[in-house]
Scaffold this motif. Structure first.
Motif, PDB file in Angstrom:
ATOM      1  N   ALA A 144       4.227  31.709  51.765  1.00  0.00           N
ATOM      2  CA  ALA A 144       3.912  32.166  50.138  1.00  0.00           C
ATOM      3  C   ALA A 144       2.498  32.717  50.413  1.00  0.00           C
ATOM      4  N   MET A 145       1.688  31.867  50.914  1.00  0.00           N
ATOM      5  CA  MET A 145      -0.009  32.290  50.682  1.00  0.00           C
ATOM      6  C   MET A 145      -0.201  33.387  51.244  1.00  0.00           C
ATOM      7  N   ARG A 146       0.325  33.727  52.496  1.00  0.00           N
ATOM      8  CA  ARG A 146       0.257  34.781  53.527  1.00  0.00           C
ATOM      9  C   ARG A 146       0.761  36.274  52.877  1.00  0.00           C
ATOM     10  N   ILE A 147       1.982  35.853  52.151  1.00  0.00           N
ATOM     11  CA  ILE A 147       2.655  37.176  51.566  1.00  0.00           C
ATOM     12  C   ILE A 147       1.435  37.591  50.246  1.00  0.00           C
ATOM     13  N   GLN A 148       1.149  36.841  49.532  1.00  0.00           N
ATOM     14  CA  GLN A 148      -0.109  37.094  48.538  1.00  0.00           C
ATOM     15  C   GLN A 148      -1.244  37.643  49.012  1.00  0.00           C
ATOM     16  N   ALA A 149      -1.697  37.143  50.344  1.00  0.00           N
ATOM     17  CA  ALA A 149      -2.900  37.709  50.876  1.00  0.00           C
ATOM     18  C   ALA A 149      -2.882  39.181  51.351  1.00  0.00           C
ATOM     19  N   MET A 150      -1.426  39.260  52.034  1.00  0.00           N
ATOM     20  CA  MET A 150      -1.128  40.660  52.736  1.00  0.00           C
ATOM     21  C   MET A 150      -0.894  41.730  51.398  1.00  0.00           C
ATOM     22  N   ARG A 151      -0.215  41.352  50.251  1.00  0.00           N
ATOM     23  CA  ARG A 151      -0.293  42.043  49.147  1.00  0.00           C
ATOM     24  C   ARG A 151      -1.584  42.650  48.753  1.00  0.00           C
ATOM     25  N   ARG A 152      -2.577  41.814  48.847  1.00  0.00           N
ATOM     26  CA  ARG A 152      -3.843  42.065  48.339  1.00  0.00           C
ATOM     27  C   ARG A 152      -4.497  43.170  49.257  1.00  0.00           C
ATOM     28  N   LEU A 153      -4.482  42.637  50.622  1.00  0.00           N
ATOM     29  CA  LEU A 153      -5.041  43.420  51.612  1.00  0.00           C
ATOM     30  C   LEU A 153      -4.500  44.615  52.061  1.00  0.00           C
ATOM     31  N   GLY A 154      -3.026  44.808  51.709  1.00  0.00           N
ATOM     32  CA  GLY A 154      -2.142  45.903  52.162  1.00  0.00           C
ATOM     33  C   GLY A 154      -2.290  47.059  50.925  1.00  0.00           C
ATOM     34  N   GLN A 155      -3.292  46.839  50.036  1.00  0.00           N
ATOM     35  CA  GLN A 155      -3.428  48.273  49.070  1.00  0.00           C
ATOM     36  C   GLN A 155      -3.701  49.224  49.676  1.00  0.00           C
TER      37      GLN A 155
END
Length: 232
Positions: free
Chosen positions: A29-40
């Motif tokens: 869950a933490m990595r999904i949240q980080a990927m969502r932010r970095l993947g903009q």
């Protein structure tokens, strides 16, 4: 035997697997949240920076990138290259390479832990299976005619731990592959910026270093000395 009884009979290794599963879910869950932010998507900002670099220079493009405060790794690599652009393409490429390594550590953080969990969980389940089978065989050593209820304890422990280990391993493996694929796509955009930025800077550097024309002087007349008329 109810499912709750099966869980109780599974032994202490099941609680280890449950704790491991909670860690896997939390890390995913933490990595999904980080990927969502970095993947903009940063394509619009990168194109705008390229146009500003061609029109006004790297300093103006750097100011535009700083104002955007975009979190994408491609933007961080672009910022590092523009910051060193005044020192030449080689310095910009070196700075972008360092920034790319730093961004890779952010992108792929936690994936090795998921990979380790995917490998360890089946081993823990197998260990629980062995312990359960040992308990079942101990029943035979204690009584000549064990009842099904006596055998069910060890067998249920073996099967429940096997299933729990496989479930945790599948979740960790699928999460790790999905997150890695997402990180690879994000890193590709950052690598493309590293390859393209020197091409943005080359025309401006070539225009700033126009060679001074060399004025050629007319050749000097040659003077020859002759000693044929010397006195004998």
């Amino acid at each position: 035997m109810s499912p709750l009884d099966l869980l109780r009979a599974a032994g202490p290794l099941l609680w280890v697997l449950l704790a491991l599963s909670l860690y896997v879910v939390y890390l995913t869950a933490m990595r999904i949240q980080a990927m969502r932010r970095l993947g903009q998507d940063a394509s619009a900002l990168i194109e705008r920076a390229r146009a500003i670099t061609a029109e006004s220079g790297p300093a103006a493009a750097l100011a535009e990138v700083d104002r955007s405060a975009h979190p994408a790794p491609a933007v961080q690599v672009l910022r590092a290259g523009l910051h060193r652009a005044d020192r030449g393409p080689d310095a910009a490429v070196s700075a972008m390479q360092s920034a790319l390594l730093a961004e890779d550590s952010r992108l792929y953080a936690g994936l090795s832990a998921l990979s380790t969990a995917a490998q360890v969980a089946p081993l823990l389940g197998l260990l629980g299976t062995v312990i359960g089978m040992v308990r079942s065989f101990l029943v035979f050593s204690q009584t000549s005619a064990p009842t099904p209820a006596q055998l069910a304890t060890g067998i249920s422990e073996a099967l429940v731990n096997t299933a729990a280990g496989l479930v945790v391993a599948i979740i960790a493996y699928v999460a790790r592959n999905a997150l890695r694929a997402r990180a690879d796509r994000i890193a590709t955009q950052a690598e493309r910026v590293r390859e393209d930025l020197p091409g943005w800077l080359t025309p401006r550097l070539a225009a700033a270093h126009v060679p001074t024309p060399v004025v050629s002087l007319p050749p000097r007349p040659e003077v020859s000395l002759s000693f044929d008329g010397a006195h004998r």
